[in-house]
Design a protein around this motif. Structure first.
Motif, PDB file in Angstrom:
ATOM      1  N   LEU A  79       0.827  -1.207   0.000  1.00 19.58           N
ATOM      2  CA  LEU A  79       0.000   0.000   0.000  1.00 19.58           C
ATOM      3  C   LEU A  79       0.862   1.257   0.000  1.00 19.58           C
ATOM      4  O   LEU A  79       0.539   2.242  -0.664  1.00 19.58           O
ATOM      5  N   LEU A  80       1.956   1.228   0.745  1.00 17.80           N
ATOM      6  CA  LEU A  80       2.860   2.383   0.746  1.00 17.80           C
ATOM      7  C   LEU A  80       3.475   2.578  -0.624  1.00 17.80           C
ATOM      8  O   LEU A  80       3.519   3.697  -1.145  1.00 17.80           O
ATOM      9  N   ALA A  81       3.964   1.488  -1.236  1.00 16.06           N
ATOM     10  CA  ALA A  81       4.576   1.592  -2.562  1.00 16.06           C
ATOM     11  C   ALA A  81       3.590   2.127  -3.586  1.00 16.06           C
ATOM     12  O   ALA A  81       3.962   2.900  -4.481  1.00 16.06           O
ATOM     13  N   MET A  82       2.328   1.722  -3.465  1.00 14.86           N
ATOM     14  CA  MET A  82       1.322   2.182  -4.417  1.00 14.86           C
ATOM     15  C   MET A  82       0.959   3.647  -4.217  1.00 14.86           C
ATOM     16  O   MET A  82       0.321   4.250  -5.074  1.00 14.86           O
ATOM     17  N   SER A  83       1.357   4.234  -3.089  1.00 14.45           N
ATOM     18  CA  SER A  83       1.081   5.652  -2.849  1.00 14.45           C
ATOM     19  C   SER A  83       2.272   6.540  -3.171  1.00 14.45           C
ATOM     20  O   SER A  83       2.181   7.765  -3.047  1.00 14.45           O
ATOM     21  N   LEU A  84       3.390   5.938  -3.581  1.00 15.21           N
ATOM     22  CA  LEU A  84       4.596   6.710  -3.873  1.00 15.21           C
ATOM     23  C   LEU A  84       4.724   6.996  -5.362  1.00 15.21           C
ATOM     24  O   LEU A  84       4.234   6.227  -6.194  1.00 15.21           O
ATOM     25  N   PRO A  85       5.400   8.085  -5.720  1.00 11.66           N
ATOM     26  CA  PRO A  85       5.716   8.310  -7.135  1.00 11.66           C
ATOM     27  C   PRO A  85       6.567   7.160  -7.660  1.00 11.66           C
ATOM     28  O   PRO A  85       7.500   6.717  -6.967  1.00 11.66           O
ATOM     29  N   PRO A  86       6.288   6.643  -8.834  1.00 15.10           N
ATOM     30  CA  PRO A  86       7.030   5.471  -9.337  1.00 15.10           C
ATOM     31  C   PRO A  86       8.507   5.717  -9.564  1.00 15.10           C
ATOM     32  O   PRO A  86       9.283   4.767  -9.631  1.00 15.10           O
ATOM     33  N   THR A  87       8.914   6.984  -9.685  1.00 16.50           N
ATOM     34  CA  THR A  87      10.335   7.292  -9.872  1.00 16.50           C
ATOM     35  C   THR A  87      10.993   7.773  -8.592  1.00 16.50           C
ATOM     36  O   THR A  87      12.098   8.316  -8.629  1.00 16.50           O
ATOM     37  N   ALA A  88      10.340   7.573  -7.457  1.00 15.87           N
ATOM     38  CA  ALA A  88      10.926   7.998  -6.184  1.00 15.87           C
ATOM     39  C   ALA A  88      12.211   7.230  -5.913  1.00 15.87           C
ATOM     40  O   ALA A  88      12.329   6.051  -6.262  1.00 15.87           O
ATOM     41  N   PRO A  89      13.201   7.864  -5.302  1.00 17.07           N
ATOM     42  CA  PRO A  89      14.453   7.141  -4.986  1.00 17.07           C
ATOM     43  C   PRO A  89      14.188   6.003  -4.004  1.00 17.07           C
ATOM     44  O   PRO A  89      13.252   6.056  -3.201  1.00 17.07           O
ATOM     45  N   LEU A  90      15.020   4.972  -4.067  1.00 12.76           N
ATOM     46  CA  LEU A  90      14.784   3.784  -3.255  1.00 12.76           C
ATOM     47  C   LEU A  90      14.882   4.067  -1.764  1.00 12.76           C
ATOM     48  O   LEU A  90      14.229   3.396  -0.953  1.00 12.76           O
ATOM     49  N   TRP A  91      15.672   5.070  -1.382  1.00 13.92           N
ATOM     50  CA  TRP A  91      15.781   5.371   0.042  1.00 13.92           C
ATOM     51  C   TRP A  91      14.467   5.899   0.601  1.00 13.92           C
ATOM     52  O   TRP A  91      14.192   5.759   1.805  1.00 13.92           O
ATOM     53  N   ALA A 187      -0.515  10.249 -15.221  1.00 16.06           N
ATOM     54  CA  ALA A 187       0.633  10.395 -14.335  1.00 16.06           C
ATOM     55  C   ALA A 187       0.161  10.285 -12.895  1.00 16.06           C
ATOM     56  O   ALA A 187      -0.945  10.677 -12.555  1.00 16.06           O
ATOM     57  N   GLY A 188       1.024   9.738 -12.058  1.00 17.20           N
ATOM     58  CA  GLY A 188       0.651   9.589 -10.659  1.00 17.20           C
ATOM     59  C   GLY A 188       1.404   8.457 -10.010  1.00 17.20           C
ATOM     60  O   GLY A 188       2.443   8.016 -10.495  1.00 17.20           O
ATOM     61  N   SER A 189       0.880   7.973  -8.905  1.00 14.81           N
ATOM     62  CA  SER A 189       1.515   6.869  -8.193  1.00 14.81           C
ATOM     63  C   SER A 189       1.044   5.537  -8.761  1.00 14.81           C
ATOM     64  O   SER A 189       0.157   5.474  -9.610  1.00 14.81           O
ATOM     65  N   LEU A 190       1.615   4.445  -8.243  1.00 19.90           N
ATOM     66  CA  LEU A 190       1.229   3.119  -8.709  1.00 19.90           C
ATOM     67  C   LEU A 190      -0.221   2.811  -8.337  1.00 19.90           C
ATOM     68  O   LEU A 190      -0.877   2.017  -8.999  1.00 19.90           O
ATOM     69  N   GLY A 191      -0.708   3.426  -7.269  1.00 26.72           N
ATOM     70  CA  GLY A 191      -2.089   3.213  -6.856  1.00 26.72           C
ATOM     71  C   GLY A 191      -3.093   3.998  -7.669  1.00 26.72           C
ATOM     72  O   GLY A 191      -4.302   3.894  -7.442  1.00 26.72           O
ATOM     73  N   GLU A 192      -2.611   4.784  -8.621  1.00 25.43           N
ATOM     74  CA  GLU A 192      -3.484   5.562  -9.491  1.00 25.43           C
ATOM     75  C   GLU A 192      -3.479   5.002 -10.906  1.00 25.43           C
ATOM     76  O   GLU A 192      -3.912   5.676 -11.844  1.00 25.43           O
TER      77      GLU A 192
END
Length: 326
Positions: A79-91, A187-192
């Protein structure tokens, strides 16, 4: 009670967690197809970090570290990953998953004890602390399978995508293609990514009676009704209903986030109030706040009201004075 017989359901907390995780796989796969390998690495980073951190916390609390495989940590990470921008840095994924497990879950006592949804708590922390990284949305760059050829765009293999405005931003206000929003070409997060896939997954959860329809329906109505009225009143200032429903994380919130069994009310009446409150807050934050997406803030605010909702709207206990007087 010590006498039999007892009626048992086939469901357990572990089984429920993994079924919910499995229904999230199709939209996650579609999101990776849309945004590239960086999205896949972000999902895997969140998942591995959440499980490892949970095992460490359990070990420190003298509990069995194997409980980290009960599915709850994995679901929080997804759920967290799906709320993040897909190009967000891994940290960002490492920090967010660690915060979700430690502060959002284990600090309250572990599974079933947390007041707030851990994934949304982590997302709010990240967007407040790292607004630049958390608002760098990437335009979709899917693999092209047309003309009997497989064409992989360079941006699909890279970690820096072409930035674009989300469907909920002010730049997108004039018009939005309903079909594109519904199928996930935005455009958006994985959850979009795909409202269709999230609807199918949510429908399966309803069919298996793992969630109740009260929260999804009331949340969607809570978003749609003020959106319809405001857009009718001032179409140039407010987004239309289909944009609110199919863009952003509305569908993800309706079927997967707000329906969290731990942080939502226990009574059906309370779930209606809770879902409607989430929906209204989502529309309010999107329309008048500084953030284009209001799901995380709305869910956390309503999480805080759950004890109060349960206190006033919980059903009467069989044999209680209120029942006898009725």
């Amino acid at each position: 009670m010590s006498s039999a017989p007892f009626s048992h359901s086939e469901n357990s907390s572990v089984r429920i967690m993994y079924i919910v995780c499995l229904t999230l796989v199709p939209p996650l796969v579609f999101g990776v197809y849309q945004f590239g390998l960086n999205a896949l690495q972000l999902v895997l980073t969140c998942a591995v970090t959440a499980v490892v951190v949970e095992a460490t916390c359990l070990k420190m609390m003298a509990r069995s570290p194997l409980a980290c495989f009960d599915g709850s940590a994995l679901l929080t990470a997804m759920l967290l990953a799906m709320s993040l921008p897909p190009t967000a840095p891994l940290w960002i994924g490492v920090l967010g998953s660690s915060f979700a497990i430690i502060v959002g879950k284990q600090i309250y006592g572990g599974l079933g004890q947390n007041l707030f949804n851990p994934a949304m708590l982590a997302r709010v922390m990240l967007i407040i602390c790292f607004p630049i990284e958390m608002t760098a949305w990437a335009a979709p760059s899917p693999i092209d399978f047309s003309n009997n050829l497989v064409s992989v765009p360079l941006t699909w293999l890279e970690f820096d995508g072409v930035t674009a405005a989300t469907a909920l931003s002010a730049e997108a206000l004039p018009s939005q293609d309903t079909v594109a929003l519904f199928f996930g070409n935005q455009a958006g997060s994985l959850g979009e990514t795909s409202a269709l896939l999230l609807l199918l997954g949510g429908g399966y959860l309803l069919y298996k009676r793992l969630i109740h329809w009260a929260i999804p329906c009331s949340l969607l109505l809570g978003v749609a009704m003020p959106a319809a009225i405001s857009h009718w009143w001032a179409p140039s200032d407010f987004l239309p209903v289909h944009t609110h429903l199919f863009a952003g994380a509305t569908m993800l919130a309706a079927f997967y986030i707000a329906t969290d069994l731990v942080t939502s009310p226990t009574s059906i009446r309370g779930q209606f109030v809770y879902g409607a409150g989430c929906g209204l807050l989502i529309w309010t934050i999107r329309s008048f706040g500084n953030y284009p997406e209001g799901v995380a803030f709305a869910v956390l605010i309503m999480n805080a009201t759950v004890p109060l909702i349960d206190y006033y709207l919980r059903p009467n206990v069989f044999g209680s004075k209120a029942v006898k007087e009725g």
